[in-house]
Design a protein around this motif. Structure first.
Motif, PDB file in Angstrom:
ATOM      1  N   ALA A   1       7.899   2.455  -3.730  1.00  0.00           N
ATOM      2  CA  ALA A   1       8.837   1.635  -2.963  1.00  0.00           C
ATOM      3  C   ALA A   1       9.372   2.400  -1.759  1.00  0.00           C
ATOM      4  O   ALA A   1       9.521   1.841  -0.664  1.00  0.00           O
ATOM      5  N   ALA A   2       9.651   3.691  -1.949  1.00  0.00           N
ATOM      6  CA  ALA A   2      10.154   4.510  -0.844  1.00  0.00           C
ATOM      7  C   ALA A   2       9.101   4.661   0.248  1.00  0.00           C
ATOM      8  O   ALA A   2       9.408   4.576   1.444  1.00  0.00           O
ATOM      9  N   HIS A   3       7.858   4.877  -0.147  1.00  0.00           N
ATOM     10  CA  HIS A   3       6.775   5.006   0.833  1.00  0.00           C
ATOM     11  C   HIS A   3       6.631   3.730   1.658  1.00  0.00           C
ATOM     12  O   HIS A   3       6.411   3.783   2.871  1.00  0.00           O
TER      13      HIS A   3
ATOM     14  N   LEU B   1       1.420   4.445   3.745  1.00  0.00           N
ATOM     15  CA  LEU B   1       1.118   3.348   2.830  1.00  0.00           C
ATOM     16  C   LEU B   1       1.675   2.025   3.350  1.00  0.00           C
ATOM     17  O   LEU B   1       1.085   0.964   3.127  1.00  0.00           O
ATOM     18  N   GLY B   2       2.800   2.094   4.037  1.00  0.00           N
ATOM     19  CA  GLY B   2       3.410   0.886   4.561  1.00  0.00           C
ATOM     20  C   GLY B   2       2.660   0.270   5.726  1.00  0.00           C
ATOM     21  O   GLY B   2       2.988  -0.846   6.158  1.00  0.00           O
ATOM     22  N   GLN B   3       1.655   0.980   6.239  1.00  0.00           N
ATOM     23  CA  GLN B   3       0.877   0.479   7.375  1.00  0.00           C
ATOM     24  C   GLN B   3      -0.412  -0.217   6.942  1.00  0.00           C
ATOM     25  O   GLN B   3      -1.182  -0.676   7.782  1.00  0.00           O
TER      26      GLN B   3
ATOM     27  N   ALA C   1       6.170  -4.420  -0.654  1.00  0.00           N
ATOM     28  CA  ALA C   1       7.511  -3.846  -0.495  1.00  0.00           C
ATOM     29  C   ALA C   1       8.582  -4.867  -0.863  1.00  0.00           C
ATOM     30  O   ALA C   1       9.546  -4.548  -1.573  1.00  0.00           O
ATOM     31  N   ARG C   2       8.414  -6.096  -0.394  1.00  0.00           N
ATOM     32  CA  ARG C   2       9.387  -7.145  -0.705  1.00  0.00           C
ATOM     33  C   ARG C   2       9.397  -7.459  -2.193  1.00  0.00           C
ATOM     34  O   ARG C   2      10.454  -7.660  -2.801  1.00  0.00           O
TER      35      ARG C   2
ATOM     36  N   ASP D   1       0.276   9.170  -0.686  1.00  0.00           N
ATOM     37  CA  ASP D   1      -0.317   9.483   0.617  1.00  0.00           C
ATOM     38  C   ASP D   1      -1.842   9.418   0.539  1.00  0.00           C
ATOM     39  O   ASP D   1      -2.510   8.906   1.445  1.00  0.00           O
ATOM     40  N   GLU D   2      -2.389   9.944  -0.544  1.00  0.00           N
ATOM     41  CA  GLU D   2      -3.841   9.889  -0.734  1.00  0.00           C
ATOM     42  C   GLU D   2      -4.305   8.452  -0.941  1.00  0.00           C
ATOM     43  O   GLU D   2      -5.380   8.059  -0.474  1.00  0.00           O
ATOM     44  N   THR D   3      -3.489   7.664  -1.634  1.00  0.00           N
ATOM     45  CA  THR D   3      -3.812   6.256  -1.837  1.00  0.00           C
ATOM     46  C   THR D   3      -3.906   5.529  -0.502  1.00  0.00           C
ATOM     47  O   THR D   3      -4.798   4.697  -0.290  1.00  0.00           O
TER      48      THR D   3
END
Length: 246
Positions: free
Chosen positions: A119-121, A128-130, A138-139, A190-192
């Motif tokens: 969730a933080a990422h 990951l958020g991109q 996220a929502r 990050d790897e994901t």
């Protein structure tokens, strides 16, 4: 300053790879955000390797809104962990450098609180958020604070339905499944992000990839190269275990 941050990012990636352990046994239990209860102080001692000064700083930081939980640690970014370590030091007698210890802290927190870390990422604009395929995740996590990605049965999609908006969208379910499968692989978030961006959505995808192509597509995204090989080895182990169960 920018150059220094870039140097830190490269060094941090290298150290995280060395701190991230991929379980050898395909059925080894993985921590989850809803794992067995444990006293926060005891868990914090474990996470910090008994660093009393750092424990005190983190306890003060989380006292206002954590309600006895340590999930607030998931919001601390790598550079901030390093700053905390420079301020409060490494554990007495530890052979780790500040950079190595900061990387170990971040890795330990992500391993113990995978969903909160996810969730933080997603929330603060990390890689990951991109990823377009994760739109809506996220929502969903914000609306379902009790959701645990590690233990969730994502085949029972009716449980993901929201009374206000109806059934979960196919894209949301697919995104959650990809995240769950790559977490099972042992990849960090990050790897994901790197794996998803390169088109690998599961252990099966990673296991089936030709090693040279896998290295080429992930070069510079997952460091060092040995880490890519380790992930593929883990993926093949999972696939063999799955085949035996069929």
């Amino acid at each position: 300053m920018r150059f220094a941050l870039c140097l830190f990012a490269d060094e941090y990636s290298r150290v995280v790879a060395s701190c991230t352990r991929i379980p050898n046994h395909p059925h080894m239990a993985k921590p989850s955000d809803t794992a067995k209860p444990e006293q926060p102080s005891s868990r914090l001692e474990t996470l910090t390797q008994g660093n009393v000064a750092l424990m005190g700083a983190l306890q003060r930081r989380g006292a206002k809104d954590s309600f006895g939980s340590l999930k607030f640690l998931a919001a601390i970014r790598p550079a901030e962990w390093l700053e905390l370590v420079h301020t409060h030091g490494t554990p007495e007698g530890s052979p780790l450098t500040p950079t190595e210890y900061a990387a170990a802290l971040a890795s330990n927190v992500e391993r113990h609180f995978p969903t909160a870390s996810l969730a933080a990422h997603l929330a603060d604009g990390r890689r990951l958020g991109q990823i377009p395929a994760l739109k809506g995740v996220a929502r969903f996590l914000w609306d379902h604070p009790g959701f645990d990605l590690v233990t969730a049965n994502l085949n029972a999609t009716t449980r993901l339905a929201d009374p206000r908006s109806g059934p979960a969208s196919p894209q949301l379910v697919a995104g959650l499944r990809s995240l769950q499968r790559l977490h099972e692989l042992g990849a960090t978030w990050d790897e994901t992000a790197a794996l998803l961006d390169a088109g690998y959505h599961s252990a099966a995808d990673v296991a089936a990839a030709e090693p040279t192509e896998l290295n080429t597509r992930l070069a510079g995204r997952i460091k060092p190269e040995q880490r890519i090989l380790a992930l593929q080895h883990r993926a093949k182990t999972l696939q063999k275990a799955a085949s035996r169960r069929r």
